[in-house]
Design an enzyme around this catalytic site. Structure first.
Site, PDB file in Angstrom:
ATOM      1  N   GLU A  76      52.489  74.323  26.739  1.00 25.50           N
ATOM      2  CA  GLU A  76      51.990  74.659  27.748  1.00 25.50           C
ATOM      3  C   GLU A  76      52.894  76.330  27.408  1.00 25.50           C
ATOM      4  O   GLU A  76      53.892  76.915  27.852  1.00 25.50           O
ATOM      5  CB  GLU A  76      51.980  74.624  29.567  1.00 25.50           C
ATOM      6  CG  GLU A  76      50.734  75.871  29.652  1.00 25.50           C
ATOM      7  CD  GLU A  76      50.963  75.542  31.337  1.00 25.50           C
ATOM      8  OE1 GLU A  76      50.539  76.178  32.642  1.00 25.50           O
ATOM      9  OE2 GLU A  76      52.014  74.027  31.963  1.00 25.50           O
ATOM     10  N   LYS A 163      42.608  77.009  31.127  1.00 23.12           N
ATOM     11  CA  LYS A 163      43.411  76.252  32.394  1.00 23.12           C
ATOM     12  C   LYS A 163      42.040  76.576  33.399  1.00 23.12           C
ATOM     13  O   LYS A 163      41.787  77.807  33.909  1.00 23.12           O
ATOM     14  CB  LYS A 163      44.243  76.374  33.008  1.00 23.12           C
ATOM     15  CG  LYS A 163      45.132  75.626  33.649  1.00 23.12           C
ATOM     16  CD  LYS A 163      46.675  76.882  33.900  1.00 23.12           C
ATOM     17  CE  LYS A 163      47.381  74.866  35.012  1.00 23.12           C
ATOM     18  NZ  LYS A 163      48.548  75.420  34.957  1.00 23.12           N
ATOM     19  N   CYS A 197      48.541  70.730  31.865  1.00 19.89           N
ATOM     20  CA  CYS A 197      49.073  70.745  33.101  1.00 19.89           C
ATOM     21  C   CYS A 197      48.801  69.836  34.072  1.00 19.89           C
ATOM     22  O   CYS A 197      47.908  69.029  34.492  1.00 19.89           O
ATOM     23  CB  CYS A 197      49.742  72.164  33.299  1.00 19.89           C
ATOM     24  SG  CYS A 197      52.000  71.330  34.023  1.00 19.89           S
TER      25      CYS A 197
END
Length: 355
Positions: A76, A163, A197
């Site tokens: 990430e 995201k 994540c």
């Protein structure tokens, strides 16, 4: 200096006292054409230095390719940086001049998509003949997104995933993705997608990806806790897919020195060699077997051979969006069109809509 290599070869299990290591699974029975060598990169960004980070990415990509990898997954925010520990001097109802300038520097480290950095990444994928999954901080005007970029082995930019849900203070520096960037790409080495994540904890997002047929589920992350492995194993079992989780390994010295960059609440106790993100990158099979990792020791290339036949073996008794679903009880609707703050319509379009 070459990276620490950690390679698992699960396609020809050795014999131990007359028994296979995994006696329930004949890993050597798969067609050799269904084997994909994959690497997750565990390494730190060169913080506030995007050109140097790209150079580092190419060195790591070259080394993974030399080891025969066909797919390479980076952590990430590898390009642009994950600003671990920084508060940007934010408090409810209060901002500071330094915090604003911290954001200016972070914004300058991000990349445009498309843009010259994307072109360079595409050239890397083509040069080393690998499928590349890269975590970046994407800049669109003055809004930043935590994004994953996908490239094929011919250097074609396939697309991106933004995201959907930044966590905690991330929401103050990153925008929110929408349903238009939840892709699963059908490639010769398998159907590839990514979640970033803690959005991996969102059941609806995972289900959407399962419904699109994901086979190689990439999970770039910033979570290095030991509990992360349990989440990744659950996803592999739930989705009947390979899970490739890539995290950075960072020491305090990988970030700018104080006072330019401060770790909130812990700066006084840190030395240059203090570990501030311990990695924990791993590769897990659809049957829940940890093929490689987790690695908490340092920067590393973590590699495993993926037998794609394991997907069918796993879904024999559990296909979460197939024979193990109950669509007459549960349903999920996904809005895949882009959500824009402002839409402009010409007078002709307005006339057509009024008819």
């Amino acid at each position: 200096m070459s990276m620490q290599q950690e390679t698992s070869h699960m396609t020809a299990a050795p014999q131990t006292n007359g028994h296979q290591i995994f006696p329930e699974i004949d890993m050597s029975a798969g067609d050799s054409s269904s084997i994909v060598r994959a690497t997750v990169v565990q390494a730190s960004t060169v913080f506030y230095d995007t050109p140097a980070t790209l150079d580092k990415a190419e060195r790591l990509l070259s080394e993974a390719a030399e080891n025969g990898s066909q797919l390479v997954v980076f952590p990430e925010a590898f390009i642009g940086g994950y600003p671990r520990g920084s508060t940007f001097e934010l408090a409810i109802g209060s901002r500071t001049a330094k915090g604003r300038d911290d954001f200016r520097k972070y914004h300058a480290s991000a990349i445009d998509v498309p843009g010259p950095e994307v072109e360079r990444l595409a050239l890397m994928a083509k040069k080393y003949k690998v499928y590349l999954v890269m975590g970046v901080i994407e800049r669109e005007g003055y809004t930043l997104y935590c994004t994953v970029l996908f490239f094929d082995s011919q250097g074609l930019f396939l697309g991106k995933h933004r995201k959907l849900m930044p966590t905690a203070l991330e929401r103050c520096i990153w925008g929110f993705g929408d349903g238009s960037t939840i892709p699963v790409f059908d490639t010769p080495i398998g159907k590839i997608g990514a979640a970033i994540c803690w959005e991996n904890r969102m059941p609806s997002l995972r289900t959407a990806m399962y419904a699109k047929g994901i086979e190689i589920y990439c999970a770039p992350t910033a979570d290095s806790r030991e509990t992360w492995l349990a989440s990744m194993t659950h996803i592999a079992l739930e989705g009947g897919c390979f899970v490739l989780s890539a995290n950075q390994f960072c020491r305090r010295k990988d970030y700018p020195s104080p006072p330019e960059y401060m770790f909130s609440g812990s700066e006084e106790s840190l030395t240059p060699d203090s570990v501030v993100c311990a990695g924990g990158s791993s590769i897990i099979s659809p049957l829940g077997i940890v093929l490689a990792g987790p690695n908490y020791r340092g920067e590393a290339l973590i590699t495993a051979d993926l037998d794609l036949g394991d997907i069918a073996r796993a879904k024999f008794d559990f296909d979460v969006v197939g024979h193990y679903s109950r669509p007459e009880v549960f349903s999920l609707n996904i809005r895949e069109h882009p959500r824009k703050a402002v839409s402009f319509k010409t007078s002709k379009v307005m006339e057509d809509e009024s008819v």
